[in-house]
Enzyme design. Structure first.
Site, PDB file in Angstrom:
ATOM      1  CG  ASP A 115      -1.867  -1.013   1.214  1.00 18.67           C
ATOM      2  OD1 ASP A 115      -1.925  -2.011   0.236  1.00 18.67           O
ATOM      3  OD2 ASP A 115      -2.749  -1.295   2.092  1.00 18.67           O
ATOM      4  CE  LYS A 130      -4.028  -4.407   0.960  1.00 14.94           C
ATOM      5  NZ  LYS A 130      -4.794  -3.437   1.710  1.00 14.94           N
ATOM      6  CB  CYS A 168      -1.912  -3.170   4.970  1.00 16.19           C
ATOM      7  SG  CYS A 168      -3.628  -2.610   5.141  1.00 16.19           S
TER       8      CYS A 168
HETATM    9  C1  VGL Z   1      -4.663   0.435   5.757  1.00 17.25           C
HETATM   10  C2  VGL Z   1      -5.999   1.258   7.100  1.00 17.25           C
HETATM   11  C3  VGL Z   1      -7.176   1.043   6.160  1.00 17.25           C
HETATM   12  C4  VGL Z   1      -3.284  -0.055   5.530  1.00 17.25           C
HETATM   13  C5  VGL Z   1      -5.590   0.350   4.870  1.00 17.25           C
HETATM   14  O1  VGL Z   1      -2.673   0.077   4.262  1.00 17.25           O
HETATM   15  O2  VGL Z   1      -2.482  -0.157   6.738  1.00 17.25           O
HETATM   16  N1  VGL Z   1      -4.979   0.832   6.740  1.00 17.25           N
HETATM   17  N2  VGL Z   1      -6.754   0.777   5.183  1.00 17.25           N
END
Ligand code: VGL
Ligand code: ZN
Length: 198
Positions: free
Chosen positions: A9, A107, A152
């Site tokens: 991410d 995702k 994540c």
């Molecule tokens: C994430 C919170 C919400 C992450 C993704 O990438 O850690 N955290 N969505």
């Protein structure tokens, strides 16, 4: 068997100035790009939510970001709207070397279910398909880097260890959100699952 680098991410919304900016998130890009040369496979994940996603506080009347609510699949932190499909915030940091990626895994596209882990959605049962991809490529060792360490990256590390992978988490190439004690819980949980924290 070969080893994969899984970059979690590294998107604009998780970098400073983004909707869910993680302190220092953008400072990881150079180091992550440099690390890609050391692996036989590079996989990027991309948080990819439809508008009105169930993990957004804005989808729960009266709720505020960072509150925890009970979902059918368990407790869920409510986030500011982030990584909305097609938005600039959902794009990778512009300096991230996406050319080197063999695969980009999206995702969090299920409107009713969040997905922190690269392996399973937050019901901890619905697979993303990554395990099958890695198995069919003969990959049994993974190194995780990226954002956010306590969400994540953490969930991906714990799931990967549970699936039998040899898992390393390079903490110098990760940054965390740290809400509700999530950072210390994540570090303890990853260690307990058998991941190696470097
Ligand atoms: C994430 C919170 C919400 C992450 C993704 O990438 O850690 N955290 N969505
Ligand atoms: Zn998300």
């Amino acid at each position: 068997m070969s080893e994969a680098l899984i970059v979690i991410d590294m998107q604009n919304d998780f970098c400073p100035g983004g909707a869910l900016g993680v302190d220092g998130g953008d400072t990881l890009v150079r180091g992550i790009n440099a690390r890609m040369a050391d692996f036989g496979a590079v996989i990027l994940t991309q948080d990819w939510h439809p508008k009105g996603h169930a993990s957004f506080a804005s989808s729960h009347p009266g709720a505020n970001p960072m509150e925890v609510v009970e979902m059918p699949y368990g407790p869920q932190v409510l986030w500011p709207d982030h990584c909305v499909q097609g938005s600039r915030g959902a794009q990778f940091h512009t300096d991230l070397n996406t050319d080197r990626a063999d695969m980009i895994l999206r995702k969090g596209y299920n409107p009713a279910l969040d997905s922190y882990s690269a392996f399973f959605e937050n019901d901890r049962r619905t697979p993303t398909g990554l395990h099958g991809y890695l198995q069919t490529r003969g990959i049994d060792r993974i190194t995780l880097v990226g954002l956010a360490l306590d969400f994540c990256v953490n969930f991906s590390a714990v799931d990967a260890a549970g699936l039998g992978y040899d898992v390393r988490v390079e903490q110098a190439l990760c940054r965390g959100i740290d809400t509700h004690g999530s950072m210390s819980a994540a570090l303890a949980g990853m260690r307990a699952a058998g991941a190696t924290l470097i």
